[in-house]
Design a protein around this motif. Structure first.
Motif, mmCIF file in Angstrom:
data_model
loop_
_atom_site.group_PDB
_atom_site.id
_atom_site.type_symbol
_atom_site.label_atom_id
_atom_site.label_comp_id
_atom_site.label_asym_id
_atom_site.label_seq_id
_atom_site.Cartn_x
_atom_site.Cartn_y
_atom_site.Cartn_z
ATOM 1 N N MET A 160 44.192 24.357 44.664
ATOM 2 C CA MET A 160 44.307 24.368 43.213
ATOM 3 C C MET A 160 44.071 22.985 42.634
ATOM 4 N N GLU A 161 44.519 21.940 43.333
ATOM 5 C CA GLU A 161 44.325 20.580 42.845
ATOM 6 C C GLU A 161 42.900 20.096 43.052
ATOM 7 N N ALA A 162 42.256 20.588 44.125
ATOM 8 C CA ALA A 162 40.931 20.089 44.492
ATOM 9 C C ALA A 162 39.796 20.831 43.807
ATOM 10 N N GLY A 163 40.104 21.838 42.983
ATOM 11 C CA GLY A 163 39.054 22.601 42.331
ATOM 12 C C GLY A 163 38.479 23.707 43.194
ATOM 13 N N ASP A 164 39.220 24.104 44.225
ATOM 14 C CA ASP A 164 38.751 25.132 45.144
ATOM 15 C C ASP A 164 39.541 26.425 45.010
ATOM 16 N N ALA A 165 40.086 26.697 43.837
ATOM 17 C CA ALA A 165 40.791 27.956 43.593
ATOM 18 C C ALA A 165 40.529 28.391 42.164
ATOM 19 N N TYR A 166 40.546 29.712 41.958
ATOM 20 C CA TYR A 166 40.343 30.229 40.607
ATOM 21 C C TYR A 166 41.155 31.501 40.422
ATOM 22 N N VAL A 167 41.390 31.843 39.149
ATOM 23 C CA VAL A 167 42.086 33.075 38.795
ATOM 24 C C VAL A 167 41.054 34.066 38.283
ATOM 25 N N ASN A 168 41.135 35.309 38.757
ATOM 26 C CA ASN A 168 40.174 36.331 38.374
ATOM 27 C C ASN A 168 40.931 37.584 37.933
ATOM 28 N N VAL A 169 40.486 38.184 36.827
ATOM 29 C CA VAL A 169 41.047 39.447 36.349
ATOM 30 C C VAL A 169 39.982 40.520 36.524
ATOM 31 N N HIS A 170 40.322 41.561 37.291
ATOM 32 C CA HIS A 170 39.396 42.632 37.617
ATOM 33 C C HIS A 170 39.660 43.830 36.710
ATOM 34 N N THR A 171 38.601 44.518 36.320
ATOM 35 C CA THR A 171 38.727 45.695 35.455
ATOM 36 C C THR A 171 37.913 46.846 36.028
ATOM 37 N N THR A 172 38.127 48.011 35.451
ATOM 38 C CA THR A 172 37.351 49.177 35.873
ATOM 39 C C THR A 172 35.865 48.948 35.642
ATOM 40 N N ALA A 173 35.540 48.346 34.494
ATOM 41 C CA ALA A 173 34.127 48.099 34.176
ATOM 42 C C ALA A 173 33.529 47.010 35.049
ATOM 43 N N HIS A 174 34.349 46.060 35.479
ATOM 44 C CA HIS A 174 33.862 44.925 36.270
ATOM 45 C C HIS A 174 34.793 44.719 37.460
ATOM 46 N N PRO A 175 34.615 45.512 38.501
ATOM 47 C CA PRO A 175 35.527 45.446 39.649
ATOM 48 C C PRO A 175 35.552 44.081 40.322
ATOM 49 N N SER A 176 34.449 43.342 40.274
ATOM 50 C CA SER A 176 34.412 42.016 40.901
ATOM 51 C C SER A 176 35.049 40.945 40.043
ATOM 52 N N GLY A 177 35.310 41.273 38.790
ATOM 53 C CA GLY A 177 35.938 40.312 37.905
ATOM 54 C C GLY A 177 35.286 40.282 36.548
ATOM 55 N N GLU A 178 36.110 40.378 35.485
ATOM 56 C CA GLU A 178 35.577 40.331 34.121
ATOM 57 C C GLU A 178 35.814 38.985 33.454
#
Length: 685
Positions: A160-178
């Motif tokens: 998280m400090e090094a820029g190697d993590a992210y938060v993703n919210v997945h939806t029915t329309a965009h299963p890989s992440g919206e």
């Protein structure tokens, strides 16, 4: 002005009394919001989950997805690490997003999709769009999953400090992440509208700060409360206006010597500044103090070229500083970064930290900004205006440069190589309002107003910012309490000359007094004071009181006295450096004690001081001998070109010596009445 190049290191740590007073003040102002909460862009005055030092957040948008997703949805993920590093509190808020199936922390950089390593929300939501708080909780090692090695929780924090993590919210329309947001955050949102995809709209900047550690007085219209009151009024007219500074804010002033810049951070917090960048004077108290103040800031410090010792991460990244952000204003994604002047390592105290050349830094950061979705590239500039103009000519793709290290005031903007440049001076005289009409990522029109703060404050309907006025009064009153004490007298008929044209060109009685005081304080053979470290540019005339305030005004940098061992040759080299910049009014001119020298202003630089014209203690200089030298920690560290002193032995180091201003106060107290003079210590041949 701030264009003279004297910055200094290491005030002693604030006393427990000062820290307690500040905490009491913050509690007293807690209801105002600016002090009680950590302002998170996109969430108004959202409360920090816990300690702001351990707080991180990221804004989630469709543009950050890989590949980008066109969606009105957005979100805000907030995290606070426990003091023992074993738990991570989180809160996930979303807006305008349909049928969420899950939300995770993923491992991966900005341009890649990686595996999930922690679940924040297990979904699904039902029907319609979700707006508001989606999930809160606490993560421990037992909640983690995926390839995190032998130390999974620490590995997650490191990612998280090094820029190697992210938060993703997945939806029915965009299963890989919206919607997605990278940690640490490189994005923020400025307005209430959702980002579009065409890069068109209106963007306004209110700029800049450059206040040199000053707050001004309520008796003078050019003060912080009026400045931020005017800024507040302009934001009321345009709620999406971005409030920015350009560095040289925490120092140098007498307030800075006492409060180490926290007074400015509190002021900017109360005035709701959004972004600032580093200037050379921000390092006057040393990098450790600045890092502490970055952590206290509710606004974000940005810099493309002020780096850690390895030259890899922005200085104080661990306290929330960022190389850039992308700030969404309606349909325009505004990339914002900052630049410190390249000469900063020579004129201030950076420690082991590094400054990357400005053109190299911009060519490195701009592709990252564009990849993060920036339609515009804006630089908060602590470069002098001629250097900024050269940067605009030499580096394509910079849209806007705001601010001037040399404090030039221009009534209108300039355009060079399609770069808009705006310079509005320094301190509280003017506020610049720059509005850009943007069409598909290109600036099609520019409107600029140079607001006169005094003129605005004279209007019957004008009200200063009360929150800032409270801060201003607290610190000014505290300073009066600390420095109002009279410590001596300037004798009738005597003078104390701190004029720039004196202390930077010739022997000055103020320079003699200061150099004598520091030499006596550490029992050295010689005393040397750089003339640029003597401030106020005033000829004081007796009889008059001499207060602590006057001394700290004259010596505002928080320097300590250092005792060095130098050879006669090194001393001669130092004198050559000291007289090398007189024609340019440079601050390196040496005021001396325990020695005398003559110099030839018409001789070539480097050959202006004949060793035969130098005496120490009345005896000819011996180039092979070793002498003890009292100076300040800035000069001892190689500042103002005194590189010959950087690696010599220390009998008293920067962390061990007394505060220079205190040494002079004590000398005045001991003398009672002072009548400083010149004695022919420095002559021209």
């Amino acid at each position: 002005m701030s264009d003279d190049h004297n910055s200094h290191e290491q005030n002693p740590t604030r006393s427990s009394v000062e820290r307690t007073s500040r905490r009491t003040f913050l509690r007293a102002l807690g209801a105002s919001g600016a002090f009680a909460t950590l302002g998170v862009a996109g969430s108004g005055t959202a409360e920090a989950l816990e300690d702001p030092e351990n707080y991180r957040s990221t804004v989630l948008t469709g543009n950050a997805e890989v590949p980008p997703v066109s969606t009105p949805g957005r979100g805000l993920a907030e995290f606070t690490l426990s003091d023992d590093g074993t738990e991570l509190d989180y809160r996930l808020t979303v807006a305008s997003i349909d049928r969420i199936t899950a939300a995770h922390i993923h491992r991966g950089g900005p341009d890649e999709n990686g595996p999930p390593v922690a679940t924040l929300f297990g979904g699904p939501t039902t029907g319609g769009r979700s707006t508001g708080e989606l999930a809160t909780g606490t993560l421990t090692v037992d909640d983690l999953q995926g390839p995190l090695g032998d130390r999974p929780f620490q590995a997650l924090v490191d990612d998280m400090e090094a820029g190697d993590a992210y938060v993703n919210v997945h939806t029915t329309a965009h299963p890989s992440g919206e919607i997605r947001g990278q940690l640490p955050d490189q994005r923020t949102t400025g307005g209430s509208t959702s980002p579009g995809i065409d890069g068109s709209g209106t963007v306004t900047f209110l700029h800049d700060t450059h206040v040199h550690g000053n707050l001004g007085s309520s008796e003078d219209a050019e003060n912080a409360a009026n400045y931020f009151g005017l800024m507040r009024d302009r934001v009321a007219a345009n709620p999406d206006a971005i409030r920015v500074g350009n560095g040289d804010d925490l120092a140098s002033s007498v307030l800075s010597s006492v409060f180490e810049g926290v007074h400015v951070v509190d002021t900017f917090n109360a005035g709701n500044l959004v972004y600032d960048t580093y200037g050379n004077h921000d390092f006057d108290m040393g990098p450790a103090v600045l890092r502490e103040q970055v952590g206290e800031s509710h606004f974000t410090w940005l810099s493309a070229n002020m780096r850690d010792p390895a030259g890899e991460r922005v200085f104080a990244a661990d306290r929330g500083a960022r190389p850039f952000v992308v700030h969404d204003v309606g349909s325009v994604n505004v990339g914002i970064t900052g630049l410190i002047n390249e000469e900063a390592p020579e004129i201030t105290s950076l420690g082991d930290n590094t400054v990357v050349p400005i053109e190299e830094a911009m060519r490195e950061v701009m592709p990252r900004m564009r990849a993060a979705g920036a339609d515009l590239v804006v630089v908060l500039s602590h470069l002098s205006s001629p250097v900024a103009r050269d940067l605009a000519r030499n580096v394509d793709g910079i849209d806007v440069i705001l601010g001037d290290h040399a404090a030039q005031v221009s009534e209108d903007v300039e355009t060079i190589n399609d770069t808009v440049l705006s310079f509005v001076g320094d301190e509280y005289e003017f506020l610049g309002e720059l509005t850009l009409d943007v069409s598909r990522g290109s600036i099609e029109g520019v409107d600029f107003t140079l607001h006169d703060v005094s003129e605005a404050a004279s209007a019957a309907s004008f009200e200063p910012s009360q929150a800032v006025a409270n801060v201003q009064s607290f610190y000014n009153d505290g300073l009066e309490d600390a420095l109002g004490e009279v410590v001596g007298q300037l004798a009738a008929g005597a003078t104390f000359d701190t004029r720039r044209d004196t202390v930077r060109h010739e022997e000055a009685n103020s320079g003699n007094y200061v150099a004598d005081a520091k030499r006596a304080a550490v029992d050295a053979d010689i005393g040397l004071m750089n003339g640029g470290g003597i401030r106020t540019d005033t000829l004081y005339e007796g009889p008059r009181d001499v207060s602590k305030r006057l001394v700290f005004d004259v010596l505002p940098f928080g320097n300590t006295v250092v005792k060095l061992e130098v050879t006669g040759q090194q001393l001669h080299d130092a004198l050559e450096n000291g007289v090398s910049g007189v024609a340019n009014n440079e601050g390196r001119f040496p005021q001396v004690s325990g020695m005398a020298f003559a110099w030839d202003p018409d001789a070539p630089v480097g050959d202006r001081v004949d060793p035969a014209d130098v005496t120490v203690g009345g005896s000819p200089l011996d180039l092979e001998a070793t002498y003890t030298l009292a100076t300040n920690n800035f000069v001892a560290g190689g500042g103002d070109g005194y590189a010959t002193f950087a690696d010599v032995p220390r009998q008293i180091g920067a962390d061990d010596g007394p505060l220079l201003a205190t040494v002079v106060v004590e000398a005045i107290q001991a003398d009672g009445t002072i009548d400083p003079s010149t004695e022919g210590r420095i002559t021209e041949v």
